[in-house]
Scaffold this active site. Structure first.
Site, mmCIF file in Angstrom:
data_model
loop_
_atom_site.group_PDB
_atom_site.id
_atom_site.type_symbol
_atom_site.label_atom_id
_atom_site.label_comp_id
_atom_site.label_asym_id
_atom_site.label_seq_id
_atom_site.Cartn_x
_atom_site.Cartn_y
_atom_site.Cartn_z
ATOM 1 N N PRO A 12 3.277 4.730 8.795
ATOM 2 C CA PRO A 12 4.299 3.831 8.281
ATOM 3 C C PRO A 12 3.787 2.811 7.273
ATOM 4 O O PRO A 12 2.691 2.260 7.438
ATOM 5 C CB PRO A 12 4.804 3.093 9.523
ATOM 6 C CG PRO A 12 4.216 3.765 10.692
ATOM 7 C CD PRO A 12 3.208 4.747 10.246
ATOM 8 N N ASN A 13 4.614 2.597 6.261
ATOM 9 C CA ASN A 13 4.423 1.571 5.224
ATOM 10 C C ASN A 13 3.368 1.921 4.173
ATOM 11 O O ASN A 13 3.247 1.224 3.168
ATOM 12 C CB ASN A 13 4.106 0.187 5.827
ATOM 13 C CG ASN A 13 5.239 -0.304 6.702
ATOM 14 O OD1 ASN A 13 6.388 -0.273 6.282
ATOM 15 N ND2 ASN A 13 4.949 -0.734 7.913
ATOM 16 N N ARG A 20 2.925 -3.109 -2.031
ATOM 17 C CA ARG A 20 2.851 -3.817 -0.766
ATOM 18 C C ARG A 20 1.602 -4.701 -0.689
ATOM 19 O O ARG A 20 0.472 -4.192 -0.737
ATOM 20 C CB ARG A 20 2.766 -2.759 0.342
ATOM 21 C CG ARG A 20 2.568 -3.301 1.717
ATOM 22 C CD ARG A 20 2.186 -2.190 2.691
ATOM 23 N NE ARG A 20 2.044 -2.721 4.025
ATOM 24 C CZ ARG A 20 1.416 -2.106 4.997
ATOM 25 N NH1 ARG A 20 0.874 -0.912 4.808
ATOM 26 N NH2 ARG A 20 1.329 -2.662 6.176
ATOM 27 N N TYR A 25 -4.076 -4.834 0.219
ATOM 28 C CA TYR A 25 -4.220 -3.371 0.181
ATOM 29 C C TYR A 25 -4.596 -2.819 -1.196
ATOM 30 O O TYR A 25 -4.775 -1.614 -1.347
ATOM 31 C CB TYR A 25 -2.921 -2.720 0.670
ATOM 32 C CG TYR A 25 -2.615 -3.074 2.117
ATOM 33 C CD1 TYR A 25 -3.475 -2.676 3.134
ATOM 34 C CD2 TYR A 25 -1.491 -3.825 2.465
ATOM 35 C CE1 TYR A 25 -3.224 -3.010 4.459
ATOM 36 C CE2 TYR A 25 -1.223 -4.158 3.782
ATOM 37 C CZ TYR A 25 -2.094 -3.748 4.773
ATOM 38 O OH TYR A 25 -1.847 -4.077 6.086
ATOM 39 N N ASN A 76 -4.902 7.388 8.348
ATOM 40 C CA ASN A 76 -4.582 5.963 8.341
ATOM 41 C C ASN A 76 -3.224 5.843 9.023
ATOM 42 O O ASN A 76 -2.186 6.137 8.426
ATOM 43 C CB ASN A 76 -4.530 5.392 6.923
ATOM 44 C CG ASN A 76 -4.328 3.884 6.933
ATOM 45 O OD1 ASN A 76 -3.981 3.302 7.974
ATOM 46 N ND2 ASN A 76 -4.522 3.235 5.804
ATOM 47 N N ALA A 79 0.314 0.598 11.245
ATOM 48 C CA ALA A 79 0.515 -0.226 12.441
ATOM 49 C C ALA A 79 0.506 0.593 13.742
ATOM 50 O O ALA A 79 0.213 0.045 14.807
ATOM 51 C CB ALA A 79 1.831 -0.989 12.319
ATOM 52 N N ASP A 89 -2.440 10.281 22.272
ATOM 53 C CA ASP A 89 -2.402 11.493 23.088
ATOM 54 C C ASP A 89 -2.385 12.745 22.211
ATOM 55 O O ASP A 89 -2.996 13.763 22.558
ATOM 56 C CB ASP A 89 -1.181 11.482 24.017
ATOM 57 C CG ASP A 89 -1.351 10.520 25.185
ATOM 58 O OD1 ASP A 89 -2.481 10.013 25.381
ATOM 59 O OD2 ASP A 89 -0.361 10.279 25.904
ATOM 60 N N GLU A 100 -10.510 7.861 11.826
ATOM 61 C CA GLU A 100 -9.568 6.737 11.647
ATOM 62 C C GLU A 100 -10.017 5.919 10.446
ATOM 63 O O GLU A 100 -11.173 5.500 10.387
ATOM 64 C CB GLU A 100 -9.586 5.869 12.920
ATOM 65 C CG GLU A 100 -8.767 4.600 12.798
ATOM 66 C CD GLU A 100 -8.887 3.700 14.043
ATOM 67 O OE1 GLU A 100 -9.363 4.163 15.109
ATOM 68 O OE2 GLU A 100 -8.523 2.513 13.923
ATOM 69 N N HIS A 102 -8.928 2.709 7.527
ATOM 70 C CA HIS A 102 -8.069 1.587 7.120
ATOM 71 C C HIS A 102 -8.538 1.080 5.762
ATOM 72 O O HIS A 102 -9.748 1.003 5.516
ATOM 73 C CB HIS A 102 -8.140 0.443 8.137
ATOM 74 C CG HIS A 102 -7.705 0.872 9.498
ATOM 75 N ND1 HIS A 102 -6.386 1.060 9.824
ATOM 76 C CD2 HIS A 102 -8.422 1.212 10.590
ATOM 77 C CE1 HIS A 102 -6.301 1.477 11.063
ATOM 78 N NE2 HIS A 102 -7.527 1.589 11.556
ATOM 79 N N ARG A 109 -8.544 -9.915 10.145
ATOM 80 C CA ARG A 109 -7.138 -10.278 9.994
ATOM 81 C C ARG A 109 -6.558 -10.801 11.315
ATOM 82 O O ARG A 109 -7.295 -11.324 12.144
ATOM 83 C CB ARG A 109 -6.382 -9.065 9.438
ATOM 84 C CG ARG A 109 -6.958 -8.599 8.087
ATOM 85 C CD ARG A 109 -6.200 -7.423 7.527
ATOM 86 N NE ARG A 109 -4.794 -7.741 7.329
ATOM 87 C CZ ARG A 109 -3.853 -6.806 7.138
ATOM 88 N NH1 ARG A 109 -4.181 -5.528 7.102
ATOM 89 N NH2 ARG A 109 -2.606 -7.173 6.982
ATOM 90 N N ARG A 113 -4.518 -6.872 15.175
ATOM 91 C CA ARG A 113 -5.052 -5.721 14.423
ATOM 92 C C ARG A 113 -6.438 -5.310 14.911
ATOM 93 O O ARG A 113 -6.966 -4.281 14.513
ATOM 94 C CB ARG A 113 -5.095 -6.021 12.926
ATOM 95 C CG ARG A 113 -3.725 -6.204 12.320
ATOM 96 C CD ARG A 113 -3.770 -6.303 10.808
ATOM 97 N NE ARG A 113 -2.598 -6.998 10.325
ATOM 98 C CZ ARG A 113 -1.420 -6.427 10.079
ATOM 99 N NH1 ARG A 113 -1.262 -5.135 10.238
ATOM 100 N NH2 ARG A 113 -0.394 -7.153 9.667
HETATM 101 C C1 DQA Z 1 -3.875 -0.598 7.754
HETATM 102 C C2 DQA Z 1 -4.077 -1.797 8.692
HETATM 103 C C3 DQA Z 1 -2.953 -1.899 9.700
HETATM 104 O O1 DQA Z 1 -3.156 -3.017 10.545
HETATM 105 C C4 DQA Z 1 -1.615 -2.064 8.997
HETATM 106 O O2 DQA Z 1 -0.565 -2.092 9.931
HETATM 107 C C5 DQA Z 1 -1.397 -1.044 7.943
HETATM 108 C C6 DQA Z 1 -2.515 -0.655 7.089
HETATM 109 C C7 DQA Z 1 -4.939 -0.565 6.634
HETATM 110 O O3 DQA Z 1 -5.052 0.483 5.992
HETATM 111 O O4 DQA Z 1 -5.634 -1.545 6.390
HETATM 112 O O5 DQA Z 1 -0.276 -0.592 7.725
HETATM 113 O O6 DQA Z 1 -3.991 0.587 8.503
#
Ligand code: DQA
Length: 148
Positions: A12-13, A20, A25, A76, A79, A89, A100, A102, A109, A113
């Site tokens: 998401p996002n 954003r 970012y 990635n 959230a 799972d 993983e 980011h 932050r 997080r």
């Molecule tokens: C993120 C960090 C997360 O906390 C956040 O919700 C994101 C982006 C990052 O790439 O830094 O959406 O995964």
């Protein structure tokens, strides 16, 4: 060289990258990041997937696994990282190694997080290097394939 196929999956996002919170970012869009990966690693067959929906990410992992899987996943989860037991799972349920990643350094932050419910089931965690976090994730998966 063994064939390498990697799923780069964003939650998401992350479709909003570029617009954003660029101070956190950066200014690259998700397409820029994906194109950068394809250019940097021409030997890799990439699949790129992004969704705003938790279930769609799970379905993508399972669909890929049912098609025979891939060398690994750079994820990635946005959230969802911080609370999605369903995603955790699903990562446990598949054989493919998941890295993983980011863009931001989540430890610098807000406190919430700092918790990742998926780290424990991922092969590693990379954060704080902007788009390079994805590149480092791909490099790790390439090394894993070489060692196989
Ligand atoms: C993120 C960090 C997360 O906390 C956040 O919700 C994101 C982006 C990052 O790439 O830094 O959406 O995964």
């Amino acid at each position: 060289m063994k064939p390498v196929s990697i799923l780069v999956m964003n939650g998401p996002n992350l479709s909003r990258l570029g617009k954003r919170e660029p101070e956190i970012y950066g200014s690259l869009t998700l397409d820029d990041i994906n194109r950068g990966l394809a250019d940097a690693f021409p030997e890799v067959t990439f699949e790129f997937f992004q969704s705003e929906y938790e279930g769609a990410l799970l379905e993508k992992l399972f669909e890929l696994e049912d098609r025979g899987g891939c060398s690994g996943v750079v994820l990635n989860a946005g959230a969802l990282t911080h609370y999605s037991i369903a995603l955790r799972d699903a990562i446990s349920a598949v054989i493919m190694p998941v890295v993983e990643v980011h863009l931001s350094n989540v430890h610098k932050r807000e406190g919430f997080r700092r918790t990742s419910v998926i780290s424990e089931v991922c092969v590693g965690v990379i954060g704080g290097f902007g788009a390079d976090s994805y590149h480092l994730g791909v490099q790790d998966l390439l090394k894993r394939v070489e060692k196989e």
